[in-house]
Design a protein around this motif. Structure first.
Motif, short mmCIF file in Angstrom:
data_model
loop_
_atom_site.label_atom_id
_atom_site.label_comp_id
_atom_site.label_asym_id
_atom_site.label_seq_id
_atom_site.Cartn_x
_atom_site.Cartn_y
_atom_site.Cartn_z
N ALA A 62 0.82 -1.21 0.00
CA ALA A 62 0.00 0.00 0.00
C ALA A 62 0.86 1.26 0.00
O ALA A 62 0.55 2.24 -0.68
N ALA A 63 1.96 1.24 0.76
CA ALA A 63 2.83 2.41 0.82
C ALA A 63 3.50 2.66 -0.53
O ALA A 63 3.58 3.80 -1.00
N ALA A 64 3.97 1.58 -1.14
CA ALA A 64 4.61 1.73 -2.46
C ALA A 64 3.61 2.24 -3.49
O ALA A 64 3.92 3.10 -4.31
N ALA A 65 2.37 1.75 -3.43
CA ALA A 65 1.32 2.21 -4.35
C ALA A 65 0.99 3.67 -4.10
O ALA A 65 0.74 4.44 -5.04
N THR A 66 0.97 4.07 -2.84
CA THR A 66 0.69 5.47 -2.49
C THR A 66 1.76 6.39 -3.07
O THR A 66 1.45 7.46 -3.62
N GLU A 67 3.01 5.99 -2.96
CA GLU A 67 4.10 6.79 -3.50
C GLU A 67 4.02 6.86 -5.03
O GLU A 67 4.17 7.93 -5.63
N ARG A 68 3.77 5.71 -5.67
CA ARG A 68 3.67 5.69 -7.13
C ARG A 68 2.51 6.54 -7.62
O ARG A 68 2.57 7.14 -8.70
N ALA A 69 1.42 6.59 -6.85
CA ALA A 69 0.24 7.34 -7.25
C ALA A 69 0.44 8.85 -7.14
O ALA A 69 -0.41 9.62 -7.60
N GLY A 70 1.55 9.27 -6.52
CA GLY A 70 1.86 10.69 -6.47
C GLY A 70 1.38 11.42 -5.24
O GLY A 70 1.42 12.65 -5.19
N PHE A 71 0.96 10.67 -4.22
CA PHE A 71 0.58 11.32 -2.97
C PHE A 71 1.82 11.77 -2.21
O PHE A 71 2.92 11.26 -2.41
N ASP A 72 1.62 12.71 -1.30
CA ASP A 72 2.74 13.28 -0.55
C ASP A 72 3.02 12.54 0.75
O ASP A 72 4.16 12.54 1.22
N GLY A 73 1.99 11.96 1.36
CA GLY A 73 2.18 11.34 2.66
C GLY A 73 1.22 10.21 2.92
O GLY A 73 0.18 10.06 2.26
N LEU A 74 1.56 9.39 3.92
CA LEU A 74 0.74 8.26 4.33
C LEU A 74 0.68 8.26 5.85
O LEU A 74 1.71 8.27 6.53
N TRP A 75 -0.56 8.25 6.39
CA TRP A 75 -0.78 8.27 7.83
C TRP A 75 -1.34 6.93 8.28
O TRP A 75 -2.29 6.42 7.70
N LEU A 76 -0.73 6.37 9.33
CA LEU A 76 -1.11 5.05 9.82
C LEU A 76 -1.86 5.18 11.14
O LEU A 76 -1.33 5.74 12.10
N THR A 77 -3.08 4.68 11.15
CA THR A 77 -3.87 4.72 12.37
C THR A 77 -3.60 3.47 13.21
O THR A 77 -3.01 2.51 12.72
N GLU A 78 -4.05 3.52 14.46
CA GLU A 78 -3.80 2.39 15.37
C GLU A 78 -5.13 1.80 15.82
O GLU A 78 -6.00 2.51 16.31
N GLY A 79 -5.27 0.52 15.62
CA GLY A 79 -6.48 -0.18 16.05
C GLY A 79 -6.09 -1.60 16.44
O GLY A 79 -5.43 -1.82 17.44
N GLY A 80 -6.50 -2.55 15.62
CA GLY A 80 -6.12 -3.94 15.88
C GLY A 80 -4.67 -4.22 15.59
O GLY A 80 -4.12 -5.23 16.05
N ARG A 81 -4.04 -3.36 14.80
CA ARG A 81 -2.62 -3.50 14.48
C ARG A 81 -1.88 -2.24 14.92
O ARG A 81 -2.44 -1.15 14.94
N THR A 82 -0.61 -2.38 15.25
CA THR A 82 0.12 -1.28 15.87
C THR A 82 0.62 -0.29 14.82
O THR A 82 1.04 -0.67 13.73
N ALA A 83 0.59 0.97 15.18
CA ALA A 83 0.96 2.03 14.25
C ALA A 83 2.44 2.04 13.92
O ALA A 83 2.83 2.33 12.78
N TYR A 84 3.29 1.72 14.88
CA TYR A 84 4.74 1.83 14.64
C TYR A 84 5.26 0.71 13.75
O TYR A 84 6.16 0.94 12.93
N THR A 85 4.74 -0.49 13.89
CA THR A 85 5.18 -1.56 12.98
C THR A 85 4.68 -1.28 11.57
O THR A 85 5.39 -1.51 10.58
N ALA A 86 3.45 -0.75 11.46
CA ALA A 86 2.93 -0.38 10.14
C ALA A 86 3.79 0.72 9.52
O ALA A 86 4.11 0.69 8.33
#
Length: 341
Positions: free
Chosen positions: A21-45
């Motif tokens: 998803a991160a690689a696709a976000t960068e290829r799509a031309g977005f500037d940033g990616l924000w990771l939320t925390e729920g069932g999975r941890t934000a720092y590992t994501a």
């Protein structure tokens, strides 16, 4: 004011899925990616996203502060800043009492003052990591007085930017005082930002370059029928958010003082249809953006050009997980958005 950047947010992905998803976000031309925390941890994501990208801003939006000691958070943020060459932004929030006390078995009392002190502890720890000062942080909630060379990560990294989440006036003033940016809640309006958020941040002494990160819920499609179907989904999402007392201030800014209590009562009665019915077209158009694909970028830029530092497409990643064709459509939105800037 510099035109805003365009970001996306993601949550709930496996680490391999986050890399893709991160690689696709960068290829799509977005500037940033924000990771939320729920069932999975934000720092590992964030780690997975950082290692899969070269230029994308990667941030937690947000990680739960009180679930971790400031020392643990400081170490994670330091390593992510190192791995990204300074592209990492530490986003933190308080969460709510039941989650902190019953899910994390952590302390929640006085969350505002506790979060302010948390930020001070982070900065003291990072200063100690660089060897600039001995670690001697003593507050009301946290005390850190031991830091030996063997337990420092090494290097001389600048403090990662700290963005905090907040809604109500006291918290906004505190954020303006101690943080570098604000994570605005997805349930917001431009009027709320101008009349409540900015004055309170300024009262807290927010710097001129203070960042405003605004997640935006969108309804888009190629036909009126497709857009209306998306708008119906947003009615229910807004209703669920709005049933929480903490977000009443947004409604009250527009004179909808009785909306949150009514939503809360319907939520308690499990009346989903009744909740959605309370979100009128006026409320929906005030709190979200609806536009066809080919004019979505213009609609976002028009609303947020003089308001936000970063506009976050709230559902872009989840959309293209369901429909691979949506990646191309969001790529076009990103291209158009940047051309307008």
């Amino acid at each position: 004011m510099t035109p805003p950047q365009l970001d996306v947010m993601a949550a709930g992905l496996t680490l391999r899925g986050m890399q893709r998803a991160a690689a696709a976000t960068e290829r799509a031309g977005f500037d940033g990616l924000w990771l939320t925390e729920g069932g999975r941890t934000a720092y590992t994501a964030a780690t997975a996203a950082a290692l899969a990208t070269e230029s994308l801003t990667v941030g937690t939006g947000i990680a739960v502060a009180f679930a971790r000691s400031p020392m643990v958070t400081a170490s994670a943020a330091w390593e992510l800043s190192e791995a990204t060459g300074g592209r990492f932004v530490l986003g933190l929030g308080t969460q709510v009492r039941p989650h902190i006390e019953r899910r994390y078995s952590a302390e929640f009392d006085q969350p505002g003052p506790r979060l302010r002190e948390y930020v001070g502890a982070l900065r003291a720890i990072w200063t100690a990591f660089r060897g600039e000062e001995r670690l001697r942080f003593k507050g009301d909630f946290y005390q850190f007085t031991l830091m030996t060379p063997e337990w420092t990560p090494g290097g001389s990294i600048a403090d990662p930017p700290i963005y905090l989440a907040g809604v109500n006036p006291w918290m906004l003033r505190m954020i303006g005082e101690v943080a570098d940016g604000l994570h605005v809640h997805p349930l917001h309006s431009v009027r709320y930002l101008e009349e409540v958020v900015r004055p309170q941040l300024a009262a807290g002494g927010a710097a001129a370059d203070f960042a405003l990160v605004c997640p935006v819920m969108t309804a888009t499609g190629d036909t009126e029928e497709e857009i209306e179907a998306e708008r119906d989904k947003l009615r229910l999402r807004l209703a669920f958010y709005g049933s929480t007392p903490g977000y009443a201030k947004v409604f009250e800014t527009h004179g909808w003082d009785d909306l949150q209590p009514r939503l809360h009562r319907l939520f308690a009665a499990k009346d989903r249809a009744g909740m959605a019915a309370l979100i009128t077209d006026e409320i929906l158009d005030t709190l979200t953006v609806s536009a066809p694909w080919d004019s979505l970028a213009q609609a976002l830029m028009t609303r947020y050009r003089h308001v936000a530092t970063r506009v976050v497409a709230y559902s872009a990643v989840s959309t293209w997980r369901e429909d691979t064709n949506a990646v191309e459509r969001w790529t076009e939105v990103a291209e158009d958005f940047h051309a307008l800037g």
